[in-house]
Design an enzyme around this catalytic site. Structure first.
Site, short mmCIF file in Angstrom:
data_model
loop_
_atom_site.label_atom_id
_atom_site.label_comp_id
_atom_site.label_asym_id
_atom_site.label_seq_id
_atom_site.Cartn_x
_atom_site.Cartn_y
_atom_site.Cartn_z
N LYS A 53 14.83 103.04 85.57
CA LYS A 53 13.53 102.89 84.91
C LYS A 53 12.60 102.05 85.77
O LYS A 53 11.43 102.37 85.97
CB LYS A 53 13.71 102.24 83.53
CG LYS A 53 14.29 103.20 82.52
CD LYS A 53 14.71 102.52 81.24
CE LYS A 53 15.44 103.52 80.34
NZ LYS A 53 16.13 102.91 79.22
N GLN A 97 16.82 97.41 76.07
CA GLN A 97 17.86 98.40 76.38
C GLN A 97 19.00 98.32 75.35
O GLN A 97 19.55 97.25 75.10
CB GLN A 97 18.41 98.15 77.80
CG GLN A 97 19.43 99.15 78.26
CD GLN A 97 18.87 100.57 78.42
OE1 GLN A 97 17.79 100.77 78.95
NE2 GLN A 97 19.61 101.55 77.95
N ASP A 120 9.62 103.03 73.23
CA ASP A 120 10.81 103.81 72.91
C ASP A 120 10.66 104.54 71.57
O ASP A 120 11.44 105.43 71.25
CB ASP A 120 12.03 102.86 72.81
CG ASP A 120 13.04 103.10 73.91
OD1 ASP A 120 12.95 104.15 74.58
OD2 ASP A 120 13.92 102.24 74.09
#
Ligand code: NDP
Length: 287
Positions: A53, A97, A120
Site C-alpha cells: 500500500k 490494518q 476502507d
C-alpha cells in the site's frame, strides 16, 4: 478456455491515471492526497499488504505514512493515534490494518475513524450509507471487483450472481453492489446447503471464503464469470486462491487469477477513495 481478467494490468493503468490526477490536484489546488496506514503487531501477511500500500501510494504521488505499533499496544494508545490523524488535515484517508491483535476491540477502533477519512469503508456510517443507496466510501475489495466487471463489460442486469462468503469487508458489500447493478444475488456461507448446486446457478460467481482451491468445476456453470478473492498459502507456501484455477478456467468464460487478480485492484480502490476524500475536503463543509 476462459479469458483471464488481468487485475494487475488494469490496476497499473488506473494507478497511472490517478498519478496524473494527483499531479493536477497539486498544481490546481495545492494539496496532496494523504494516506496513513496504522499497523499493530507483526503479522507477516499484514506487513506485506502494508508495504504494498505504501509503495503504491508513493508511486501515485500521495503523501504516505505508515505507523507501526507493537503487538502489546492498548486500545487507548491506538485510539489516540487514530484521533491524532482524524485531526491532521494533511491526511484524507486513515486505514487501520486488520486483523488487530485479539486484545484490541476492533469495532471500537473502526468506530473511532472519522467517517470522512474511512477509506476502507468499514465505519458503520459508511456501511449504512452504502446499504441505503447513498454510497461515499465503499469497502475496497468489492469496489475493485465492480471496476473489473465494468472494464471487462460483464453484463450484470438481470443476471444471476452468487457470492460465497458473508464477511463485512467482502461478501456483504459485494452482494449489495451487485444488487445495485440489477443482478439477482444469492449470498452464501458455511451453513448454506447444496453449495455446489447453488453456485452452479451463477452467471457471476464471487468466492471469498479463505479456503485454498475449495471451489472446483462442480461449482461452476459453463460460461460463468468467476472472481476469486481468496488469498491462501498452500503447503509449499505458494499463494493460491479459493478457486481451483486450472480446472475452472477450462469451463468459465472469464476468471481472475491469484495472484494478479483482485488483490491489485483492492489497493487501487484504496488510493482512488483517498484521492476522492481529498477532493471532498476542498468543498466547504455543511454546517
Ligand atoms: P472471513 O473469514 O471474514 O469470512 C469468510 C466467509 O466465508 C464467512 O462468511 C464464512 O461463512 C464463509 N465460509 C468459510 N468456509 C466456507 C465454506 N466451506 N463454504 C461456504 N462458505 C464458507 O474472510 P474474508 O471475507 O475477510 O476473506 C475471505 C478471503 O479473501 C481470504 O482468503 C482473504 O485473505 C481474502 N481477501 C482478499 C483480499 C484481496 O484484496 N484480494 C481482501 C480481503 C480478503 P460463515 O459466515 O458461515 O462463517
Amino acid at each position: 478456455m476462459a479469458q483471464i481478467i488481468d487485475g494487475k494490468g488494469l490496476a497499473g493503468k488506473l494507478q497511472a491515471n490517478l498519478a496524473k490526477s494527483v499531479a493536477d490536484m497539486k498544481e490546481t489546488y495545492g494539496i496532496t492526497p494523504g494516506l496513513v496506514v496504522i499497523l499493530v503487531g507483526d503479522n507477516p501477511a499484514s506487513q506485506v499488504y502494508v508495504r504494498n500500500k505504501e509503495r503504491s501510494a508513493l508511486a501515485a504521488g500521495f503523501l504516505s505514512e505508515t505507523v507501526r505499533l507493537p503487538e502489546s499496544t492498548t486500545d487507548e494508545t491506538l485510539l489516540k493515534e487514530v484521533e491524532k490523524y482524524n485531526q491532521d488535515d494533511r491526511f484524507h484517508g486513515i486505514l487501520v490494518q486488520l486483523p488487530l491483535p485479539e486484545h484490541i476491540d476492533e469495532q471500537k477502533v473502526l468506530l473511532a475513524i472519522s467517517p470522512e477519512k474511512d477509506v476502507d469503508g468499514f465505519h458503520p456510517t459508511n456501511m449504512g450509507n452504502l446499504w441505503s443507496g447513498n454510497r461515499v466510501m465503499v469497502p475496497c475489495t468489492p469496489a475493485g471487483i465492480m471496476k473489473m466487471l465494468e472494464f471487462y463489460q460483464v453484463p450484470l442486469e438481470g443476471k444471476t450472481a452468487v457470492v460465497v462468503g458473508r464477511s463485512n469487508i467482502v461478501g456483504k458489500p459485494m452482494a449489495h453492489l451487485l444488487i445495485e447493478q440489477n443482478a439477482t444475488v444469492t449470498l452464501t456461507h458455511s451453513k448454506t446447503q447444496h453449495l455446489p448446486e447453488v453456485c452452479r446457478t451463477a452467471d457471476i460467481l464471487v468466492v471469498a471464503i479463505g479456503r485454498g482451491h475449495f471451489v472446483t468445476k462442480e461449482f461452476v456453470k459453463p460460461g460463468a464469470v468467476v472472481i476469486d478473492v481468496g488469498m491462501n498459502r498452500d503447503e509449499t507456501g505458494k499463494l493460491i486462491g479459493d478457486v481451483k484455477f486450472d480446472e475452472v478456467a477450462e469451463i468459465a468464460s472469464l476468471i481472475t487469477p491469484v495472484p494478479g487478480g483482485v488483490g491489485p485492484m483492492t489497493i487501487t480502490m484504496l488510493l482512488e477513495q483517498t484521492y476522492e476524500a481529498a477532493m471532498r475536503s476542498l468543498s466547504p463543509k455543511e454546517e
